[in-house]
Design a protein around this motif. Structure first.
Motif, PDB file in Angstrom:
ATOM      1  N   ILE A  23       4.602   3.904   6.841  1.00 25.48           N
ATOM      2  CA  ILE A  23       3.968   5.154   7.029  1.00 25.48           C
ATOM      3  C   ILE A  23       4.373   6.359   6.521  1.00 25.48           C
ATOM      4  CG2 ILE A  23       2.879   6.569   9.031  1.00 25.48           C
ATOM      5  CD1 ILE A  23       2.685   4.041  10.736  1.00 25.48           C
ATOM      6  N   THR A  24       5.781   6.548   6.910  1.00 21.35           N
ATOM      7  CA  THR A  24       6.524   7.689   6.343  1.00 21.35           C
ATOM      8  C   THR A  24       6.501   7.740   4.656  1.00 21.35           C
ATOM      9  OG1 THR A  24       8.552   6.572   6.412  1.00 21.35           O
ATOM     10  CG2 THR A  24       8.031   8.179   8.161  1.00 21.35           C
ATOM     11  N   LYS A  25       6.621   6.515   4.229  1.00 20.79           N
ATOM     12  CA  LYS A  25       6.726   6.307   2.587  1.00 20.79           C
ATOM     13  C   LYS A  25       5.479   6.759   2.131  1.00 20.79           C
ATOM     14  CE  LYS A  25       8.037   2.450   1.173  1.00 20.79           C
ATOM     15  NZ  LYS A  25       8.105   1.036   0.601  1.00 20.79           N
ATOM     16  N   ALA A  26       4.285   6.382   2.879  1.00 20.71           N
ATOM     17  CA  ALA A  26       2.683   6.681   2.220  1.00 20.71           C
ATOM     18  C   ALA A  26       2.513   8.319   2.086  1.00 20.71           C
ATOM     19  CB  ALA A  26       1.785   5.948   3.134  1.00 20.71           C
ATOM     20  N   PHE A  27       3.068   8.882   3.412  1.00 14.80           N
ATOM     21  CA  PHE A  27       2.997  10.419   3.423  1.00 14.80           C
ATOM     22  C   PHE A  27       3.850  11.082   2.447  1.00 14.80           C
ATOM     23  CE2 PHE A  27       1.108   9.856   7.862  1.00 14.80           C
ATOM     24  CZ  PHE A  27      -0.059  10.647   7.707  1.00 14.80           C
ATOM     25  N   LYS A  28       5.082  10.306   1.995  1.00 17.76           N
ATOM     26  CA  LYS A  28       5.697  11.153   1.105  1.00 17.76           C
ATOM     27  C   LYS A  28       5.141  11.206  -0.229  1.00 17.76           C
ATOM     28  CE  LYS A  28      10.524  10.973  -0.741  1.00 17.76           C
ATOM     29  NZ  LYS A  28      11.710  10.177  -0.823  1.00 17.76           N
ATOM     30  N   GLY A  29       4.401   9.961  -0.642  1.00 17.33           N
ATOM     31  CA  GLY A  29       3.452  10.002  -1.679  1.00 17.33           C
ATOM     32  C   GLY A  29       2.421  11.061  -1.833  1.00 17.33           C
ATOM     33  N   ILE A  84       9.192  12.046  11.294  1.00 16.23           N
ATOM     34  CA  ILE A  84       8.175  13.144  11.672  1.00 16.23           C
ATOM     35  C   ILE A  84       8.376  14.332  10.740  1.00 16.23           C
ATOM     36  CG2 ILE A  84       7.933  15.030  13.445  1.00 16.23           C
ATOM     37  CD1 ILE A  84       9.302  12.964  15.427  1.00 16.23           C
ATOM     38  N   ALA A  85       9.746  14.561  10.400  1.00 15.07           N
ATOM     39  CA  ALA A  85       9.898  15.449   9.290  1.00 15.07           C
ATOM     40  C   ALA A  85       9.167  15.192   8.107  1.00 15.07           C
ATOM     41  CB  ALA A  85      11.185  16.014   9.059  1.00 15.07           C
ATOM     42  N   THR A  86       9.189  13.764   7.705  1.00 13.66           N
ATOM     43  CA  THR A  86       8.705  13.422   6.401  1.00 13.66           C
ATOM     44  C   THR A  86       7.233  13.533   6.352  1.00 13.66           C
ATOM     45  OG1 THR A  86      10.480  11.881   6.206  1.00 13.66           O
ATOM     46  CG2 THR A  86       8.653  11.315   4.783  1.00 13.66           C
ATOM     47  N   ILE A  87       6.623  13.136   7.674  1.00 18.41           N
ATOM     48  CA  ILE A  87       5.042  12.772   7.691  1.00 18.41           C
ATOM     49  C   ILE A  87       4.346  14.097   7.747  1.00 18.41           C
ATOM     50  CG2 ILE A  87       3.366  12.605   9.438  1.00 18.41           C
ATOM     51  CD1 ILE A  87       4.860  10.022  10.369  1.00 18.41           C
ATOM     52  N   MET A  88       5.111  15.444   8.244  1.00 15.38           N
ATOM     53  CA  MET A  88       4.590  16.749   8.471  1.00 15.38           C
ATOM     54  C   MET A  88       4.903  17.166   6.701  1.00 15.38           C
ATOM     55  SD  MET A  88       3.616  17.900  11.316  1.00 15.38           S
ATOM     56  CE  MET A  88       3.415  19.578  10.779  1.00 15.38           C
ATOM     57  N   HIS A  89       5.840  17.061   6.087  1.00 11.77           N
ATOM     58  CA  HIS A  89       6.269  17.383   4.663  1.00 11.77           C
ATOM     59  C   HIS A  89       5.094  16.900   3.555  1.00 11.77           C
ATOM     60  CE1 HIS A  89       8.657  17.846   0.930  1.00 11.77           C
ATOM     61  NE2 HIS A  89       8.606  19.397   1.635  1.00 11.77           N
ATOM     62  N   GLY A  90       4.394  15.709   4.154  1.00 17.11           N
ATOM     63  CA  GLY A  90       3.672  15.185   3.289  1.00 17.11           C
ATOM     64  C   GLY A  90       2.190  15.821   3.429  1.00 17.11           C
ATOM     65  N   ILE A  91       2.043  16.587   4.408  1.00 16.67           N
ATOM     66  CA  ILE A  91       0.816  17.266   4.392  1.00 16.67           C
ATOM     67  C   ILE A  91       0.760  18.804   4.052  1.00 16.67           C
ATOM     68  CG2 ILE A  91      -0.036  15.686   6.182  1.00 16.67           C
ATOM     69  CD1 ILE A  91       0.273  18.344   8.189  1.00 16.67           C
ATOM     70  N   ARG A  92       1.745  19.288   3.072  1.00 15.60           N
ATOM     71  CA  ARG A  92       2.080  20.507   2.651  1.00 15.60           C
ATOM     72  C   ARG A  92       0.770  21.090   1.850  1.00 15.60           C
ATOM     73  NH1 ARG A  92       5.586  17.143   0.223  1.00 15.60           N
ATOM     74  NH2 ARG A  92       5.553  17.125  -2.176  1.00 15.60           N
ATOM     75  N   ILE A 105       0.717  -1.154   0.010  1.00 18.82           N
ATOM     76  CA  ILE A 105       0.067   0.020  -0.128  1.00 18.82           C
ATOM     77  C   ILE A 105       0.895   1.272  -0.103  1.00 18.82           C
ATOM     78  CG2 ILE A 105      -1.851   1.258   1.216  1.00 18.82           C
ATOM     79  CD1 ILE A 105      -2.575  -1.311   2.694  1.00 18.82           C
ATOM     80  N   SER A 106       1.861   1.038   0.639  1.00 23.85           N
ATOM     81  CA  SER A 106       2.762   2.342   0.985  1.00 23.85           C
ATOM     82  C   SER A 106       3.372   2.591  -0.400  1.00 23.85           C
ATOM     83  CB  SER A 106       3.617   2.445   2.172  1.00 23.85           C
ATOM     84  OG  SER A 106       4.602   1.096   1.913  1.00 23.85           O
TER      85      SER A 106
END
Length: 306
Positions: free
Chosen positions: A85-91, A124-132, A43-44
């Motif tokens: 999880i971080t990979k998914a947010f990156k997408g 944490i930084a990757t997750i936050m960057h993913g909601i930009r 999924i990610s």
């Protein structure tokens, strides 16, 4: 409580075929994706694949997003690795704000809560960057709440591990790039909330702890690009928010102590990002910022006129 996604399912089930063969195939494919349990890695990986289509609007691929969201929902929360999880947010960071993207965000937030793994500064930084690209909403607030709780829990684990190993490094400390990504992800939020205020407070106490070169513990400096990104992320937030004021003041301090000389673009992004908060900052902070910008401008090459 968590935001409900029942309205999406009911509205989707009421739609009939419009005679478009491509759309029919898309819905069938999405139903297949979301019909069973798929591993978090798959999924990610699918969500990360969306990052290769820069600027792709989620509305143009509603059925694909629906299928991916159902796949996340059907996967047990405690089976997700932090790296997935971080990979998914990156997408997700490459998609426009939409109902399906928000629902995926809240499902991933539940996976953050259910993960037994340690969440470090990079994650944490990757997750936050993913909601930009997301604006303030119940789903984003749920994510902020989950992150704050997870950061505090991970901090306790980090301190315990450090004591037992004799090491003193804060594993949750954001890197220079991480600082830029963390605040850059807030650029479209637009509103303050108790959840955001708490996340900013936790970030200040845990993620940015012990990062001042004056303490002798800082080993890397922020580039001018990272400074510009961090300030740019504050652009839409209300200037009278206590958390935003503290964040701006802290970043100004880093401009003085932790940064290479600012470029023209970094100065532009910094001033643009401070547009709402600048009149609420202490005079001492403004003077420090103006001093830094003045020194940077004076170092620019003089224009030549021919």
């Amino acid at each position: 409580t968590t935001p409900s996604s029942s309205s999406s399912s009911s509205s989707r089930s009421s739609r009939g075929s419009n005679g478009n063969n491509n759309n029919s195939r898309g819905r069938g494919s999405a139903s297949h994706i979301g019909s069973g349990t798929v591993s978090s890695g798959v999924i990610s990986g699918a969500l990360l694949g969306l990052s290769s289509i820069s600027g792709w609007k989620a509305s143009a691929a509603e059925d694909v997003m629906y299928g991916l969201r159902k796949a996340v929902e059907n996967s047990p929360p405690d089976t997700w690795r932090i790296r997935d999880i971080t990979k998914a947010f990156k997408g997700l960071g490459y998609l426009e704000d939409s109902g399906e993207v928000r629902r995926i965000v809240v499902e991933l937030a539940r996976r953050i809560e259910g993960s037994p793994e340690f969440l470090d500064g990079f994650g944490i930084a990757t997750i936050m960057h993913g909601i930009r690209n997301l604006r303030d909403c119940a789903e984003v607030r749920y994510l902020f709440r989950a992150l704050s709780s997870c950061i505090l829990q991970s901090s306790k684990q980090s301190l315990s591990s450090a004591r037992s190993s004799g090491k003193t490094k804060n594993q949750l400390q954001l890197s220079a790039v991480g600082i830029g990504h963390f605040y850059y992800g807030l650029q479209r939020i637009g509103e303050s909330s108790p959840e955001l205020e708490e996340l900013l407070r936790v970030a200040e106490e845990v993620l940015l702890d012990d990062t001042s070169p004056r303490s002798g513990s800082r080993t890397e400096y922020l580039t001018s690009q990272e400074v510009g990104c961090a300030f740019y992320g504050l652009q839409s937030l209300p200037g009278d928010s206590p958390g935003v004021i503290r964040a701006a003041d802290l970043l100004i301090d880093k401009v003085l102590w932790d940064t290479e000389p600012l470029t023209e673009q970094a100065i532009s992004n910094t001033l643009y990002g401070l547009q709402n908060v600048i009149r609420f900052l202490p005079n001492s902070s403004l003077l420090r910022l103006l001093r830094s910008i003045t020194c940077a401008v004076q170092a620019f090459p003089s224009p030549s006129f021919s």
